[in-house]
Motif scaffolding. Structure first.
Motif, PDB file in Angstrom:
ATOM      1  N   ASN A  45       9.328  -8.798   7.931  1.00 51.95           N
ATOM      2  CA  ASN A  45       8.182  -9.377   8.620  1.00 51.95           C
ATOM      3  C   ASN A  45       7.834 -10.724   7.987  1.00 51.95           C
ATOM      4  N   THR A  46       8.043 -11.796   8.718  1.00 49.71           N
ATOM      5  CA  THR A  46       7.863 -13.143   8.186  1.00 49.71           C
ATOM      6  C   THR A  46       7.118 -14.007   9.201  1.00 49.71           C
ATOM      7  N   THR A  47       6.180 -14.799   8.714  1.00 51.54           N
ATOM      8  CA  THR A  47       5.456 -15.730   9.574  1.00 51.54           C
ATOM      9  C   THR A  47       5.802 -17.158   9.178  1.00 51.54           C
ATOM     10  N   ARG A  48       6.006 -17.974  10.188  1.00 53.41           N
ATOM     11  CA  ARG A  48       6.256 -19.402   9.975  1.00 53.41           C
ATOM     12  C   ARG A  48       4.952 -20.159  10.218  1.00 53.41           C
ATOM     13  N   ILE A  73       5.441 -11.465   4.960  1.00 50.98           N
ATOM     14  CA  ILE A  73       4.163 -10.793   5.119  1.00 50.98           C
ATOM     15  C   ILE A  73       4.170  -9.465   4.370  1.00 50.98           C
ATOM     16  N   ARG A  74       3.201  -9.307   3.490  1.00 51.27           N
ATOM     17  CA  ARG A  74       3.045  -8.077   2.711  1.00 51.27           C
ATOM     18  C   ARG A  74       1.643  -7.530   2.940  1.00 51.27           C
ATOM     19  N   PHE A  75       1.558  -6.225   3.107  1.00 50.91           N
ATOM     20  CA  PHE A  75       0.275  -5.567   3.273  1.00 50.91           C
ATOM     21  C   PHE A  75       0.113  -4.460   2.233  1.00 50.91           C
ATOM     22  N   HIS A  76      -1.066  -4.372   1.667  1.00 52.29           N
ATOM     23  CA  HIS A  76      -1.403  -3.291   0.749  1.00 52.29           C
ATOM     24  C   HIS A  76      -2.516  -2.446   1.368  1.00 52.29           C
ATOM     25  N   LEU A  77      -2.520  -1.163   1.032  1.00 54.70           N
ATOM     26  CA  LEU A  77      -3.643  -0.304   1.376  1.00 54.70           C
ATOM     27  C   LEU A  77      -4.629  -0.368   0.215  1.00 54.70           C
ATOM     28  N   MET A  78      -5.876  -0.662   0.517  1.00 49.08           N
ATOM     29  CA  MET A  78      -6.874  -0.810  -0.539  1.00 49.08           C
ATOM     30  C   MET A  78      -8.171  -0.100  -0.164  1.00 49.08           C
ATOM     31  N   GLY A  79      -8.909   0.307  -1.196  1.00 50.12           N
ATOM     32  CA  GLY A  79     -10.174   0.996  -0.997  1.00 50.12           C
ATOM     33  C   GLY A  79     -11.144   0.654  -2.108  1.00 50.12           C
ATOM     34  N   LEU A  80     -12.296   1.268  -2.071  1.00 49.40           N
ATOM     35  CA  LEU A  80     -13.312   1.018  -3.089  1.00 49.40           C
ATOM     36  C   LEU A  80     -12.796   1.413  -4.475  1.00 49.40           C
ATOM     37  N   PRO A  81     -13.290   0.780  -5.524  1.00 48.83           N
ATOM     38  CA  PRO A  81     -12.865   1.133  -6.883  1.00 48.83           C
ATOM     39  C   PRO A  81     -13.077   2.623  -7.155  1.00 48.83           C
ATOM     40  N   GLY A  82     -12.052   3.237  -7.727  1.00 49.48           N
ATOM     41  CA  GLY A  82     -12.114   4.654  -8.045  1.00 49.48           C
ATOM     42  C   GLY A  82     -11.692   5.573  -6.918  1.00 49.48           C
ATOM     43  N   THR A  83     -11.389   4.983  -5.760  1.00 49.54           N
ATOM     44  CA  THR A  83     -10.981   5.788  -4.602  1.00 49.54           C
ATOM     45  C   THR A  83      -9.519   6.205  -4.737  1.00 49.54           C
ATOM     46  N   ALA A  84      -9.204   7.423  -4.301  1.00 47.73           N
ATOM     47  CA  ALA A  84      -7.820   7.887  -4.230  1.00 47.73           C
ATOM     48  C   ALA A  84      -7.360   7.835  -2.784  1.00 47.73           C
ATOM     49  N   ILE A  85      -6.057   7.745  -2.607  1.00 49.83           N
ATOM     50  CA  ILE A  85      -5.520   7.624  -1.249  1.00 49.83           C
ATOM     51  C   ILE A  85      -5.883   8.838  -0.396  1.00 49.83           C
ATOM     52  N   ASP A  86      -6.033  10.001  -1.012  1.00 54.32           N
ATOM     53  CA  ASP A  86      -6.397  11.207  -0.265  1.00 54.32           C
ATOM     54  C   ASP A  86      -7.850  11.186   0.211  1.00 54.32           C
ATOM     55  N   ASP A  87      -8.658  10.265  -0.330  1.00 51.22           N
ATOM     56  CA  ASP A  87     -10.057  10.150   0.102  1.00 51.22           C
ATOM     57  C   ASP A  87     -10.186   9.389   1.422  1.00 51.22           C
ATOM     58  N   ILE A  88      -9.159   8.612   1.759  1.00 52.77           N
ATOM     59  CA  ILE A  88      -9.240   7.722   2.915  1.00 52.77           C
ATOM     60  C   ILE A  88      -9.110   8.509   4.219  1.00 52.77           C
ATOM     61  N   LYS A  89     -10.021   8.237   5.143  1.00 51.43           N
ATOM     62  CA  LYS A  89      -9.984   8.859   6.467  1.00 51.43           C
ATOM     63  C   LYS A  89      -9.720   7.828   7.571  1.00 51.43           C
ATOM     64  N   THR A  90     -10.345   6.668   7.452  1.00 53.89           N
ATOM     65  CA  THR A  90     -10.145   5.598   8.437  1.00 53.89           C
ATOM     66  C   THR A  90      -9.538   4.387   7.746  1.00 53.89           C
ATOM     67  N   VAL A  91      -8.645   3.716   8.419  1.00 54.93           N
ATOM     68  CA  VAL A  91      -8.021   2.522   7.857  1.00 54.93           C
ATOM     69  C   VAL A  91      -8.285   1.357   8.815  1.00 54.93           C
ATOM     70  N   HIS A  92      -8.766   0.243   8.259  1.00 55.78           N
ATOM     71  CA  HIS A  92      -9.245  -0.883   9.048  1.00 55.78           C
ATOM     72  C   HIS A  92      -8.313  -2.080   8.849  1.00 55.78           C
ATOM     73  N   SER A  93      -8.022  -2.796   9.942  1.00 60.99           N
ATOM     74  CA  SER A  93      -7.229  -4.014   9.842  1.00 60.99           C
ATOM     75  C   SER A  93      -7.142  -4.669  11.206  1.00 60.99           C
ATOM     76  N   HIS A  94      -6.505  -5.829  11.234  1.00 58.18           N
ATOM     77  CA  HIS A  94      -6.213  -6.507  12.507  1.00 58.18           C
ATOM     78  C   HIS A  94      -5.253  -5.647  13.312  1.00 58.18           C
ATOM     79  N   VAL A  95      -5.348  -5.741  14.632  1.00 62.00           N
ATOM     80  CA  VAL A  95      -4.542  -4.876  15.497  1.00 62.00           C
ATOM     81  C   VAL A  95      -3.056  -5.028  15.218  1.00 62.00           C
ATOM     82  N   HIS A  96      -2.584  -6.243  14.931  1.00 59.87           N
ATOM     83  CA  HIS A  96      -1.164  -6.445  14.659  1.00 59.87           C
ATOM     84  C   HIS A  96      -0.756  -5.785  13.345  1.00 59.87           C
ATOM     85  N   ALA A  97      -1.612  -5.878  12.347  1.00 59.05           N
ATOM     86  CA  ALA A  97      -1.301  -5.260  11.057  1.00 59.05           C
ATOM     87  C   ALA A  97      -1.252  -3.738  11.188  1.00 59.05           C
TER      88      ALA A  97
END
Length: 279
Positions: free
Chosen positions: A171-174, A84-108
């Protein structure tokens, strides 16, 4: 078997979608809103296979799957493991310092605490990891980020702001692949897994006696899980997995001995062991 459609639970870009694409690239991967819908898609003939997560190395067993399997009428025909691999992603042109809220499944979110703490993000729970990426794209808010599988960035047109942000690299899922009919590998064709369920008789030491045949016949049991059936609090039904083919003499003897101490034994699948098991 000709596979043209394979069902999975989640939105496009989810980990289940990734596994479908890796192992059945020629088939159409069909997203379903729930596990019930996945099972129904195969049972109705709309899809030939289902890709179902069954265990995760961090979160344990996937809820509900063990209740659907025994009554579904479907058979396990393969297994696949996904790192299992997760990336942080945002709108095109966004910088990581622009991010305030991060959305995902509760387990992620729980598996990426270091990133969230380091940047002071406010976590927001979404129903699905890939769905979180879609929500960020649709919202058009540059302060929103998503933690999602790599494929989701391409599907929803998001920029990857940080790669492999999960806290643990193991982190691995079968996943198991389900089909309407069993597809049993030939005896001696390679390492094999046999999955089955059984209900023990209401007798003292029934479970101990039921499992004794596997020990005396040298059978390696890789999984044994109990769960409630029919609302009863007594844990009388068990899901088990063992190394070996039912036609192997040792396993055949162990399964025969199991019947003496149980009210039901049902084989859910006999299938090739994924090479990940020996890696």
């Amino acid at each position: 078997m000709t596979v043209t459609r394979i069902a999975y639970q989640g939105e496009p870009g989810a980990n289940s979608h990734i596994v479908c694409a890796e192992h059945y690239p020629e088939a159409e991967a069909v997203p379903c809103a729930s596990f019930e819908d996945v099972f129904a898609a195969v049972e109705s003939g709309d899809c030939q296979l289902a890709m179902i997560p069954i265990d995760n190395s961090l979160a344990g067993r996937v809820a509900d799957i063990h209740h659907f399997l025994p009554t579904s009428g479907l058979h396990i025909v393969a297994e696949h493991f996904l790192r299992i691999r997760f990336h942080l992603m945002g709108l095109p042109g966004t910088a990581i310092d622009d991010i305030k809220t991060v959305h995902s499944h509760v387990h992620a979110l729980g598996q990426c605490r270091n990133l969230i703490r380091e940047h002071g993000f406010t976590p927001v729970i979404s129903g699905d990891t890939a769905g979180a990426a879609r929500e960020v794209k649709e919202a058009g808010d540059p302060t929103m980020g998503a933690i999602a599988p790599p494929m989701a960035a391409d599907i929803y047109g998001l920029d990857v702001l940080a790669t492999d942000v999960e806290d643990e690299d193991h982190n691995t899922t079968r996943f198991v692949v389900l089909a309407p009919d069993p597809v049993v590998p030939a005896q001696g064709s390679g390492p094999t897994v046999t999955s089955f369920i059984f209900n023990v008789r209401n007798l003292p030491a029934a479970l101990y006696k039921a499992l004794g045949g596997f020990a005396t016949n040298g059978i390696n049991m890789t999984k044994l899980e109990s769960y409630m059936v029919g609302g009863e609090f007594a844990a009388t039904q068990f899901l088990a997995e063992v190394d070996g083919h039912p036609d192997d003499l040792g396993l055949a003897r162990a399964l025969e001995e199991l019947t003496f101490f149980t009210t039901e034994v049902k084989v859910l699948g006999v299938y090739p062991a994924d090479p990940f098991r020996s890696s």
